[in-house]
Design a protein around this motif. Structure first.
Motif, PDB file in Angstrom:
ATOM      1  N   SER A 122       0.809  -1.212   0.000  1.00 14.38           N
ATOM      2  CA  SER A 122       0.000   0.000   0.000  1.00 14.38           C
ATOM      3  C   SER A 122       0.842   1.262   0.000  1.00 14.38           C
ATOM      4  N   GLY A 123       2.152   1.125   0.203  1.00 11.56           N
ATOM      5  CA  GLY A 123       3.007   2.296   0.189  1.00 11.56           C
ATOM      6  C   GLY A 123       3.089   2.970   1.533  1.00 11.56           C
ATOM      7  N   ASN A 132      -3.469   8.663   2.507  1.00 10.66           N
ATOM      8  CA  ASN A 132      -4.564   8.230   1.648  1.00 10.66           C
ATOM      9  C   ASN A 132      -4.021   7.807   0.289  1.00 10.66           C
ATOM     10  N   HIS A 133      -4.473   6.642  -0.175  1.00 15.12           N
ATOM     11  CA  HIS A 133      -4.039   6.104  -1.463  1.00 15.12           C
ATOM     12  C   HIS A 133      -5.275   5.713  -2.261  1.00 15.12           C
ATOM     13  N   THR A 190     -10.583   5.083  -2.199  1.00 14.42           N
ATOM     14  CA  THR A 190      -9.531   5.656  -1.365  1.00 14.42           C
ATOM     15  C   THR A 190      -9.367   4.816  -0.111  1.00 14.42           C
TER      16      THR A 190
END
Length: 54
Positions: free
Chosen positions: A6-7, A11-12, A35
């Motif tokens: 997910s990094g 927020n992604h 998101t």
């Protein structure tokens, strides 16, 4: 998707596909933006995760 990277925390946006059960009468919907808020791991959990991964 639980094993998807997910990094960094924050927020992604991920793009998903909805495929209906009844594909004969309905089409799939693609590129739906979702998101996901990623929280930072507490340092203790991060260290345990690193130890178990090496």
């Amino acid at each position: 998707m639980s094993n998807m990277p997910s990094g960094t925390p924050g927020n992604h946006v991920f793009y998903v596909v909805f495929t209906p059960t009844d594909t004969a009468n309905y089409d799939a919907v693609r590129n739906i933006p979702v998101t996901v808020e990623v929280a930072a791991l507490p340092l203790a959990l991060f260290c345990v995760a690193l130890r178990n991964h090496v």
